[in-house]
Design an enzyme around this catalytic site. Structure first.
Site, PDB file in Angstrom:
ATOM      1  CG  ASP A  28      -2.017   1.092   1.109  1.00  0.00           C
ATOM      2  OD1 ASP A  28      -2.346   1.496  -0.012  1.00  0.00           O
ATOM      3  OD2 ASP A  28      -2.506   1.539   2.167  1.00  0.00           O
ATOM      4  CG  ASP A  77      -2.584   6.618   7.233  1.00  0.00           C
ATOM      5  OD1 ASP A  77      -2.825   7.254   6.200  1.00  0.00           O
ATOM      6  OD2 ASP A  77      -2.810   5.397   7.352  1.00  0.00           O
ATOM      7  CD  GLU A  96      -5.341  10.267   5.188  1.00  0.00           C
ATOM      8  OE1 GLU A  96      -5.612   9.919   4.026  1.00  0.00           O
ATOM      9  OE2 GLU A  96      -5.613   9.566   6.180  1.00  0.00           O
ATOM     10  CG  HIS A 103       0.290   9.545  -0.878  1.00  0.00           C
ATOM     11  ND1 HIS A 103      -0.081  10.528   0.018  1.00  0.00           N
ATOM     12  CD2 HIS A 103      -0.272   8.397  -0.415  1.00  0.00           C
ATOM     13  CE1 HIS A 103      -0.809  10.002   0.971  1.00  0.00           C
ATOM     14  NE2 HIS A 103      -0.954   8.714   0.743  1.00  0.00           N
ATOM     15  CG  ASP A 104      -4.767   8.649  -1.075  1.00  0.00           C
ATOM     16  OD1 ASP A 104      -5.014   7.725  -1.860  1.00  0.00           O
ATOM     17  OD2 ASP A 104      -5.014   8.595   0.134  1.00  0.00           O
ATOM     18  NE  ARG A 141      -3.896   4.515  -3.992  1.00  0.00           N
ATOM     19  CZ  ARG A 141      -3.998   4.079  -2.748  1.00  0.00           C
ATOM     20  NH1 ARG A 141      -4.425   4.912  -1.807  1.00  0.00           N
ATOM     21  NH2 ARG A 141      -3.696   2.839  -2.422  1.00  0.00           N
TER      22      ARG A 141
END
Length: 654
Positions: free
Chosen positions: A151, A294, A336, A400-401, A525
C-alpha cells in the site's frame, strides 16, 4: 498544584499516588533537575485533561491503573531520551507556538526511493529544497514494510526500522539534523490505525499469544464480523469485498479495513494505546517535527455504527496530543481525514491535531477548473475556511493519494448543483470522457454498481499539459501552464501551509510504466508517483532547449518565484480571509490581512478574459492604486481590472 487539579480530586489523588513511582524512575536516570522540573510542570498542567481522556477510554478495564502508570513512565522515559538539541527546539516552539502559521512555511512531499533513491542522497538534495524555497519536508512512509504489495509503504512491519533499501534509522536522524540546520521541518507519517500482517505483534497473534491476539480484532467465525458489516462501508470495493479477511494459518477472521495485509489495531485495549504511544515518541526523538496521523477516522470500532469518526477516536488522538506535549513539546500533529467537510474540522484543535489537510479546497479547485465557475468554491470557503486559533490548513493540489470529490451536498444544492450528478460529471471530465475535457486522469476504485470513483493523475496531466504536448498545440500548452500557475497562486496565498507534491514544480506527467511492476500494477495511484528526473535541473540553464524543456523551466521559475513572494507578504500568514462579493462567477477573489498588511488575490478560472470592478477592489483593498506583485504591473481603480485567461494576481496597495 494547578487549579485544574484542585477541581478534579480523582485526577489529583491518582497523580499523588503515581508520583513516588515517577520519583523512583528519575533516580535511575541522568536527567538534570531542570529537566525533571520542566517535565513536572507540564505534567501538573496536562494531567487533569489526560486523566479524564484515559479514564473515559479505559476506566472500565481491570488493569486500568497499571496502564496509567506505564503510560506516564513511557512519557518520562521518552523525555529523558530526547536529544538536547530537540529539547532546545521544544523550548523555542513553546514560546513561539504559532510558528507553523507563518507565511514562511512552504512544504514539499516525496517518496524517498522515487526522489533520491535513499536517505543519504536525500541529504544531498537539501540545497535543492532551499533553492526552491521549501521549509517543510514530508517524506512518505519509509519504514520497514512487508514484501510485495504494501500500500505504498502504509503496511508497516517495524516502526523503528527504515526500509533497508532506503537506509537506516541513523540515516534518518542525520537527515533530520541537517534539515533543522537548513531551517526545514521534517514531517513523517504515523500509521497508527493498522500494522502489516508481518509486524511482530501480528506474528505473536498468529502464534496464538493471547496478549497480542488482543492487539487486533480476531474472530473465530463470521457471526460478529457479519454484525459489524451491516453498518460498515467498503473502502476498496474493487479490490476485495467486506472489511474482514480470512487468515488460513489461524483459521480465523481479522479486521482489515483497507487491505487484507493491513490489520486494524484494537484501541479498546489500553496496551495497544501504550504500545503505539512508545512508537510515536520514538519517532519524535528521531527528529520529526510534525506527524501526519494516517486514517484518523477509522481508529475506534463500535457495533452498530459506521466505525468512522467516533467520539472515542477523537479522545485517543487528544490523549496522544497531551502526551506529546508532555514528552516532546515541540511535536505537532497533522490529521489525514478525507471525509465529509463537517467531520474534517472535528479533528482540528490545539488539543487534537493542530494541522489538517484541506481536501475540500483541493477538490473544489479542480471542480472550478472543470466548470469554469467559482460559485461552489465561494460557497464552501465562505463558512469552511476558518479554524480554531492556533491551528492551520495544509493546502495541496495533488498528493500521493487519489482525488475524491469531498464537497458538501448542501453547499452544492445551495448554488443549484446536484451533488451526485456533479460527481459523475467531474469523474467523466477528469478521465477525459467529457467532450472538450483537457484532463488525462485515470479512474481509481471505480465501483460500477454505485458509480463511485476517484481520480488518479499528476497535476500537470489533469491540468491539460499531457494532452497539449501530445497534440503539439502551443495554445493548449500555454493554457495548461496558466492553469497550473493559477492553482499554485491560490494555494500559496489563501491561508495555510502550501504543500507541493514534488515533481509538480516541473510539470511531471503521468507515469504509465507503473503497470510493469507487479506490486504496483493493480493500483492506479502509482500513475501520479513518477520517479524524479534530475536531468530537469540541468535543463534549467539550457536557454536553447526543446519546447518541453522551456515548459519545465517556465513552470519551475514561476512556482519558485511565487514561493519567494509569499514569504515576503505578512498578510499571507494565518487564516484571516474575506471573500470579495463579485458578480463575475468565473473569478475567485479574496482579501488576506494581517495587522496593517493587506493583499487582494483574484484568479480567473476561465480560458476567456474576465473583468473585476475597480470600485469593488478599491473598497476591498482600501486603496486607489495597486501593484500585482506577480507580474509587477500597477493599475488604478478608476477603471476595471482585466484578467487574462487563467490569470492570478496578488494585489498590494501602493
Amino acid at each position: 498544584m494547578s487549579n485544574l487539579l484542585k477541581t478534579n480530586p480523582e485526577a489529583e489523588i491518582s497523580l499523588r499516588r503515581l508520583r513516588p513511582r515517577l520519583e523512583r524512575f528519575w533516580q535511575t536516570t541522568e536527567a538534570s533537575q531542570e529537566e525533571i522540573r520542566d517535565f513536572d510542570e507540564r505534567l501538573t498542567e496536562i494531567w487533569p485533561r489526560l486523566f479524564r481522556l484515559l479514564i473515559e477510554l479505559y476506566g472500565d478495564r481491570y488493569d486500568f491503573f497499571y496502564h496509567l502508570e506505564e503510560i506516564l513512565l513511557s512519557a518520562a522515559r521518552a523525555w529523558c531520551d530526547r536529544p538536547q538539541d530537540l529539547k532546545e527546539l521544544d523550548r523555542h516552539r513553546v514560546y513561539e507556538d504559532n510558528w507553523f502559521r507563518s507565511e514562511k512555511l512552504v512544504g514539499g512531499a516525496l517518496y524517498v526511493d522515487l526522489f533520491s533513491e535513499n536517505l543519504g542522497r536525500l541529504r544531498d538534495c537539501i540545497p535543492y529544497f532551499k533553492d526552491l524555497g521549501l521549509t517543510y519536508l514530508h517524506l512518505m512512509p519509509l519504514f520497514a514494510v512487508r514484501p510485495g504489495d504494501n500500500d505504498g509503504g502504509y503496511a508497516i512491519s517495524n516502526y523503528r526500522s527504515v526500509d533497508p533499501r532506503l537506509g537506516t534509522i541513523e540515516d534518518l536522524r542525520l537527515l533530520g539534523k541537517d534539515l533543522r540546520e537548513a531551517g526545514i521541518s521534517l514531517v513523517l507519517d504515523f500509521v497508527f490505525n493498522h500494522t502489516s500482517d508481518d509486524h511482530e505483534w501480528a506474528k505473536q497473534a498468529q502464534a496464538n499469544d493471547p496478549e497480542y491476539r488482543d492487539f487486533y480484532y480476531i474472530f473465530p467465525d463470521r457471526t460478529v464480523p457479519d454484525q459489524y458489516e451491516r453498518t460498515l462501508r467498503e473502502i476498496f470495493p474493487t479490490v476485495r469485498r467486506g472489511n474482514f479477511t480470512w487468515h488460513d494459518g489461524m483459521e480465523q477472521w481479522v479486521w482489515t479495513t483497507f487491505n487484507s495485509y493491513q490489520w486494524d489495531l484494537k484501541y479498546r485495549n489500553p496496551a495497544v494505546f501504550r504500545a503505539m504511544l512508545e512508537e510515536m515518541l520514538f519517532l519524535a526523538n528521531v527528529g520529526v517535527d510534525i506527524l501526519r496521523l494516517d486514517a484518523v477516522a477509522f481508529i475506534w470500532k463500535q457495533m452498530g455504527t459506521s466505525c468512522e469518526n467516533l467520539e472515542q477516536a477523537h479522545s485517543v488522538i487528544q490523549a496522544y496530543n497531551a502526551l506529546a506535549k508532555l514528552a516532546a513539546p515541540g511535536l505537532l500533529f497533522k490529521s489525514e481525514a478525507i471525509v465529509h467537510p463537517d467531520d474534517v474540522v472535528r479533528y482540528i484543535s490545539p488539543e487534537e491535531c493542530q494541522i489538517s489537510y484541506n481536501p475540500t479546497l483541493m477538490a473544489l479547485l479542480w471542480e472550478s477548473l472543470a466548470t469554469r465557475e467559482t460559485k461552489l468554491i465561494r460557497q464552501s470557503t465562505s463558512h469552511r475556511h476558518q479554524l480554531p486559533e492556533e491551528t492551520i490548513w495544509v493546502n495541496y493540489l495533488r498528493c500521493h493519494d487519489d482525488i475524491g470529490w469531498t464537497f458538501d451536498d448542501q453547499d452544492a444544492a445551495h448554488v443549484g448543483i446536484n451533488g451526485y450528478d456533479h460527481r459523475q460529471f467531474l469523474n467523466n471530465f477528469y478521465t477525459g470522457q467529457y467532450p472538450g475535457s483537457f484532463a488525462h486522469g485515470v479512474p481509481f476504485q471505480h465501483n460500477h454498481e454505485t458509480g463511485d470513483m476517484r481520480i488518479s493523475g499528476t497535476m500537470a496531466s489533469l491540468a491539460g499539459l499531457e494532452q497539449a504536448i501530445q497534440q503539439n498545440d502551443d495554445q493548449l500548452k500555454d493554457l495548461a501552464i496558466r492553469r497550473i500557475q493559477l492553482l499554485h497562486g491560490i494555494t500559496l496565498s489563501i491561508g495555510g501551509i502550501p504543500l507541493l507534491y514534488l515533481g509538480e514544480e516541473w510539470g511531471m506527467l503521468n507515469d504509465y510504466d507503473f503497470v510493469k511492476d507487479p506490486a504496483k500494477a493493480g493500483d492506479t495511484r502509482w500513475i501520479h508517483r513518477p520517479k524524479m528526473r534530475w536531468e530537469f535541473l540541468e535543463d534549467l540553464g539550457d536557454q536553447l532547449g526543446s519546447d518541453e524543456r522551456m515548459i519545465r523551466r517556465r513552470l519551475f521559475n514561476s512556482v519558485k518565484r511565487m514561493i519567494a513572494l509569499r514569504k515576503s507578504i505578512p498578510a499571507i500568514s494565518g487564516l484571516d480571509l474575506e471573500l470579495v462579493p463579485l458578480v463575475n462567477s468565473h473569478v475567485f477573489c479574496f482579501v488576506r490581512s494581517q495587522g496593517g498588511d493587506r493583499l487582494i488575490v483574484a484568479g480567473n478560472f476561465s480560458e476567456e478574459p474576465q473583468e473585476i470592478s475597480g470600485n469593488l477592489l478599491r473598497t476591498a483593498g482600501l486603496g486607489r492604486f495597486f501593484e500585482d506583485v506577480i507580474s509587477e504591473t500597477t493599475f488604478q481603480t478608476s477603471s476595471d481590472l482585466k484578467l487574462d485567461p487563467y490569470q492570478v494576481v496578488w494585489l498590494k496597495r501602493v
